[in-house]
Design an enzyme around this catalytic site. Structure first.
Site, PDB file in Angstrom:
ATOM      1  N   SER A  81     -11.466  -0.193   2.981  1.00 49.36           N
ATOM      2  CA  SER A  81     -10.625  -0.574   4.113  1.00 49.36           C
ATOM      3  C   SER A  81      -9.923   0.654   4.671  1.00 49.36           C
ATOM      4  O   SER A  81      -9.156   1.308   3.962  1.00 49.36           O
ATOM      5  CB  SER A  81      -9.580  -1.603   3.663  1.00 49.36           C
ATOM      6  OG  SER A  81     -10.210  -2.769   3.182  1.00 49.36           O
TER       7      SER A  81
ATOM      8  N   ARG B  52       0.835  -1.213   0.000  1.00 47.09           N
ATOM      9  CA  ARG B  52       0.000   0.000   0.000  1.00 47.09           C
ATOM     10  C   ARG B  52       0.866   1.259   0.000  1.00 47.09           C
ATOM     11  O   ARG B  52       0.489   2.287   0.550  1.00 47.09           O
ATOM     12  CB  ARG B  52      -0.963   0.019   1.198  1.00 47.09           C
ATOM     13  CG  ARG B  52      -1.863  -1.200   1.269  1.00 47.09           C
ATOM     14  CD  ARG B  52      -2.836  -1.282   0.099  1.00 47.09           C
ATOM     15  NE  ARG B  52      -3.569  -2.532   0.157  1.00 47.09           N
ATOM     16  CZ  ARG B  52      -3.190  -3.656  -0.465  1.00 47.09           C
ATOM     17  NH1 ARG B  52      -2.105  -3.650  -1.233  1.00 47.09           N
ATOM     18  NH2 ARG B  52      -3.884  -4.753  -0.365  1.00 47.09           N
TER      19      ARG B  52
ATOM     20  N   GLU C 111      -4.884   3.185   6.079  1.00 43.97           N
ATOM     21  CA  GLU C 111      -4.625   3.098   4.642  1.00 43.97           C
ATOM     22  C   GLU C 111      -5.161   4.356   3.964  1.00 43.97           C
ATOM     23  O   GLU C 111      -4.643   4.797   2.936  1.00 43.97           O
ATOM     24  CB  GLU C 111      -5.310   1.852   4.085  1.00 43.97           C
ATOM     25  CG  GLU C 111      -5.113   1.610   2.610  1.00 43.97           C
ATOM     26  CD  GLU C 111      -5.742   0.317   2.149  1.00 43.97           C
ATOM     27  OE1 GLU C 111      -6.198   0.266   0.995  1.00 43.97           O
ATOM     28  OE2 GLU C 111      -5.808  -0.639   2.944  1.00 43.97           O
TER      29      GLU C 111
END
Length: 341
Positions: A241, A165, A337
């Site tokens: 998420s 990520r 995130e």
């Protein structure tokens, strides 16, 4: 026509649906428009925020300076060889529509990334991933505009410094370049990834046997899974998420496993184990929690939601409470995130 607007609400442009305004706002549909915008004298020294699909950002305040909505479109095949086909995609192309385009044309590689919100330009910046596939596996190169000079630069795969990520655009080059197109390398012969999450189980439920397996079947399975447990941003504000899955040393994982036998983990590299953040959050008692209009989704604890009129600061406060709770219970730090502004 390129137009710069004043005091524009950003609620329609982010999937969290947070009330926040931009001092200045412009939507660009081409690299030329973007370069023209960046060269306008009155805007040159302003801080700038780029928005794609607005699906990975939490606004906690009004945004000073200029917000640029990237709507650069276009999907074109630029070359191919015996094994691969290369497609150049405008940064503003909707990610899921791109995946469906590839599935329709039997270009393999993106099917496990079906129904992820956002745009093609944001995908490599965040290095999105799901069900055993990360976008870095598909990126050949990308093009970006220097915010200060307006010059275009090509970034090879290695230049992007991809991580979990992560990319160079979230660190050293954050706020310095605007991705305008991405060239993806897709496979002519698919490699099926079915051993992640509930993909194989869902394929079985759908009656897809090995001889019927296809990238379309996998895409349909992923869509079915995501729709069953993830809220639609059009109905409930969210950014998918909210937290990254943490990686911890194998020794720490083994010690926790004796205390929490059901703790899931997936070995990665260099003696690390990836632990599902959603499991940690659920075990800490947050799944389905709601305070006012800020909450943790009832079907997927990894997703924080805005039920209507939550502020960005209320969502952020909830996120921090979740982080502290997980750390107290497991001794594991979970990090967002989502980009918080």
């Amino acid at each position: 026509m390129l137009t710069v607007q004043r005091a524009v609400s950003l609620r329609p442009y982010t999937t969290f649906g947070i009330a926040a305004n931009a001092d200045y706002f412009a939507e660009v549909a081409s690299e030329t428009d973007l370069q023209t915008l960046l060269q306008l004298p009155d805007l040159a020294k302003m801080p700038k925020l780029m928005l794609g699909g607005g699906s990975n950002i939490l606004l906690t305040r009004d945004v000073p300076g200029l917000v640029v909505k990237l709507s650069i479109g276009g999907i074109e095949v630029v070359r191919e060889d015996d094994l691969h086909i290369y497609i150049r995609v405008g940064a503003g192309v909707n990610w899921h529509e791109l995946v469906l385009f590839c599935v329709d044309n039997n270009y393999a590689g993106m099917e496990n990334l079906s129904l992820i919100p956002g745009t093609a330009g944001a995908a490599p910046m965040q290095n999105i991933g799901a069900y055993g596939v990360e976008v870095e596996q598909l990126v050949d190169h990308l093009e970006a505009i220097d915010i200060n000079t307006g010059e275009k630069r090509r970034f090879a795969h290695a230049d992007c410094q991809f991580g979990y990520r992560e990319s160079v655009f979230k660190h050293e080059l954050k706020g310095k370049y605007i991705i305008t197109s991405v060239t993806f390398r897709l496979d002519k012969t698919p490699t099926f990834h079915t051993r992640y999450g509930a993909i194989q189980e869902t394929l079985d439920e759908m009656g897809i046997t090995d001889d019927k397996l296809s990238i379309r079947a996998i895409s349909n399975a992923v869509i079915k899974i995501r729709r069953s447990k993830l809220p639609d941003p059009a109905e409930i504000g969210n950014a998918g998420s909210f937290f990254k899955n943490p990686e911890i040393p194998a020794a720490q994982f083994d010690a926790l496993k004796t205390q929490f036998p059901a703790l899931p983990g997936y070995p990665t590299t260099e003696g690390q184990v990836k632990v599902p953040a959603g499991w940690l959050i659920e075990q800490a008692g947050w799944k389905g929690y709601r305070h006012g209009d800020a909450g943790v989704h009832a079907k997927q604890a990894l997703v924080l939601v805005n039920y209507g009129r939550a502020t960005g600061n209320e969502i952020l406060a909830l996120a921090q409470q979740v982080q502290e709770s997980v750390n107290r219970k497991f001794g594991i730090a979970i990090n967002p995130e989502v980009n918080v502004l």
